[in-house]
Design a protein around this motif. Structure first.
Motif, short mmCIF file in Angstrom:
data_model
loop_
_atom_site.label_atom_id
_atom_site.label_comp_id
_atom_site.label_asym_id
_atom_site.label_seq_id
_atom_site.Cartn_x
_atom_site.Cartn_y
_atom_site.Cartn_z
N ASN A 96 4.32 5.86 11.36
CA ASN A 96 3.25 6.72 11.87
C ASN A 96 1.87 6.13 11.57
N ILE A 97 1.79 4.80 11.60
CA ILE A 97 0.53 4.08 11.44
C ILE A 97 0.11 3.59 12.83
N LEU A 98 -1.01 4.07 13.33
CA LEU A 98 -1.48 3.68 14.65
C LEU A 98 -1.93 2.22 14.63
N VAL A 99 -1.52 1.47 15.62
CA VAL A 99 -1.96 0.08 15.76
C VAL A 99 -3.17 0.01 16.68
N GLU A 100 -4.19 -0.71 16.24
CA GLU A 100 -5.34 -1.02 17.08
C GLU A 100 -5.26 -2.49 17.44
N SER A 101 -5.49 -2.82 18.71
CA SER A 101 -5.41 -4.19 19.19
C SER A 101 -6.80 -4.78 19.36
N TYR A 102 -7.14 -5.74 18.51
CA TYR A 102 -8.41 -6.44 18.74
C TYR A 102 -8.15 -7.73 19.51
N ILE A 105 0.84 -1.20 0.00
CA ILE A 105 0.00 0.00 0.00
C ILE A 105 0.88 1.26 0.00
N LEU A 106 1.95 1.23 0.78
CA LEU A 106 2.84 2.39 0.84
C LEU A 106 3.47 2.69 -0.52
N GLU A 107 3.79 1.63 -1.26
CA GLU A 107 4.45 1.80 -2.55
C GLU A 107 3.51 2.31 -3.63
N TYR A 108 2.27 1.80 -3.63
CA TYR A 108 1.38 2.10 -4.74
C TYR A 108 0.27 3.08 -4.40
N GLY A 109 -0.01 3.29 -3.12
CA GLY A 109 -1.09 4.19 -2.74
C GLY A 109 -0.65 5.63 -2.69
N SER A 110 -1.62 6.55 -2.64
CA SER A 110 -1.30 7.97 -2.51
C SER A 110 -1.54 8.46 -1.09
N VAL A 111 -2.22 7.65 -0.28
CA VAL A 111 -2.46 7.98 1.13
C VAL A 111 -1.85 6.88 1.98
N VAL A 112 -1.03 7.27 2.95
CA VAL A 112 -0.47 6.29 3.89
C VAL A 112 -1.57 5.83 4.85
N PRO A 113 -1.73 4.52 5.06
CA PRO A 113 -2.75 4.07 6.01
C PRO A 113 -2.55 4.73 7.37
N GLN A 114 -3.65 5.15 7.96
CA GLN A 114 -3.55 5.78 9.27
C GLN A 114 -3.58 4.76 10.40
N VAL A 115 -4.07 3.54 10.10
CA VAL A 115 -4.28 2.52 11.13
C VAL A 115 -3.99 1.13 10.56
N ASN A 116 -3.47 0.25 11.40
CA ASN A 116 -3.46 -1.19 11.13
C ASN A 116 -4.04 -1.87 12.37
N GLN A 117 -5.18 -2.52 12.20
CA GLN A 117 -5.83 -3.20 13.32
C GLN A 117 -5.46 -4.68 13.28
N ILE A 118 -4.81 -5.16 14.36
CA ILE A 118 -4.31 -6.52 14.41
C ILE A 118 -4.63 -7.15 15.76
N GLU A 119 -4.53 -8.46 15.83
CA GLU A 119 -4.74 -9.13 17.12
C GLU A 119 -3.51 -8.96 18.00
N VAL A 120 -3.72 -8.45 19.20
CA VAL A 120 -2.63 -8.29 20.17
C VAL A 120 -3.16 -8.66 21.55
N ASN A 121 -2.45 -9.54 22.22
CA ASN A 121 -2.76 -9.89 23.60
C ASN A 121 -1.53 -10.54 24.22
N PRO A 122 -1.50 -10.71 25.54
CA PRO A 122 -0.33 -11.33 26.17
C PRO A 122 -0.05 -12.70 25.55
N GLY A 123 1.21 -12.93 25.20
CA GLY A 123 1.59 -14.18 24.57
C GLY A 123 1.39 -14.19 23.06
N ASN A 124 0.73 -13.16 22.55
CA ASN A 124 0.52 -13.04 21.12
C ASN A 124 0.71 -11.56 20.75
N THR A 125 1.97 -11.14 20.82
CA THR A 125 2.30 -9.73 20.60
C THR A 125 3.30 -9.63 19.44
N PRO A 126 2.83 -9.23 18.26
CA PRO A 126 3.73 -9.12 17.11
C PRO A 126 4.59 -7.86 17.22
#
Length: 271
Positions: free
Chosen positions: A190-196, A158-179
């Motif tokens: 400068n992409i905010l991470v949301e933890s689902y 997306i960064l290479e081909y898009g004209s807008v940088v994503p403002q967010v990446n929503q990923i699974e984050v919890n203890p024992g599963n932290t990328p």
């Protein structure tokens, strides 16, 4: 109080640090779940086309008694949509179904259809879906756009081909599963991470190590896990339609020590 705290996205839009997840909340119960959460003080509501509850979430927002501009509502483009025309139709469909005037944040739900997640290349399809989101963003229909479940290579596409940088990446984050590396990569861009699923779909509630740490802080396992994701400088999105759980999930104004943050990150969950 955490419900009053916000992050600022790269485009200047503010987003509350704690949100209400609505995955697995039935459409006919979503409106009440939203109203209950808003009454408690939540201002960040997360849904998705795939959840099948955009109608109910929209009803809850409209009937919450709080002005629209005080609420932050996110939804997601279905993971299976990987072409421009279908993406445009789906974006307009979500706007119509929610019926709340505009969407605060819309994400591509996953880089591949769920059945093929991280096992197939949909780079071109993601570029087409992203172009549709960019156009809706530039037209003012959406205040911020981003991605979900995207790995580094997916984001780079997306960064290479898009004209807008994503403002967010929503990923699974919890203890024992932290990328950790993916979080650091996004934050460096400068992409905010949301933890689902900060409570790991409930599986972590019976983990004895986490229970011991929760007792140390005088909190529940759920509260400890939510606080953990917040201290990673990510938005936390616990899901529940239960008003009492919504209330206790927001009662997380304590601080986990650096050593205990490491212990939670390195937790062996047995998965």
């Amino acid at each position: 109080m955490i419900l009053n705290e916000t992050f600022t996205l790269s485009n200047g839009v503010t987003i509350p640090k704690l949100g209400l997840g609505t995955w697995m909340v039935d459409d006919n119960k979503a409106a009440q779940a939203v109203r209950d959460a808003v009454k408690i003080g939540y201002r960040n509501i997360d849904t998705a086309e795939a959840y099948g509850n955009e109608r109910g979430v929209g009803e809850g927002v409209r009937s919450s008694g709080v002005p629209r501009d005080e609420l932050f509502v996110s939804t997601k483009l279905a993971a299976e949509i990987k072409d421009y025309d279908t993406a445009v139709a789906a974006i307009n469909g979500s706007l119509e179904t929610l019926d709340i005037g505009y969407i605060d944040l819309m994400l591509i739900h996953a880089p591949q259809p769920w059945a093929e997640l991280h096992r197939a290349d949909y780079s071109e399809g993601n570029r087409q879906a992203w172009r549709a989101l960019e156009e809706a963003y530039q037209a003012g229909k959406i205040r911020a756009i981003g991605v979900s479940n995207f790995l580094e290579a997916d984001v780079e596409n997306i960064l290479e081909y898009g004209s807008v940088v994503p403002q967010v990446n929503q990923i699974e984050v919890n203890p024992g599963n932290t990328p950790t590396e993916l979080i650091a990569f996004c934050q460096a861009k400068n992409i905010l991470v949301e933890s689902y699923s900060p409570i790991a779909h409930g599986k972590i509630l019976t983990n004895p190590e986490v229970a011991t740490l929760a007792n140390k802080y005088g909190v529940s396992v759920a509260q400890l896990c939510i606080r953990y994701t917040l201290q990673l400088n990510t938005v936390s999105l616990p899901k529940t339609a239960n008003p009492e759980h919504q209330r206790t999930n927001a009662d997380v104004d304590f601080v986990i020590s650096d050593d205990d943050m490491v212990s939670l990150r390195d937790l062996h969950t047995g998965d």
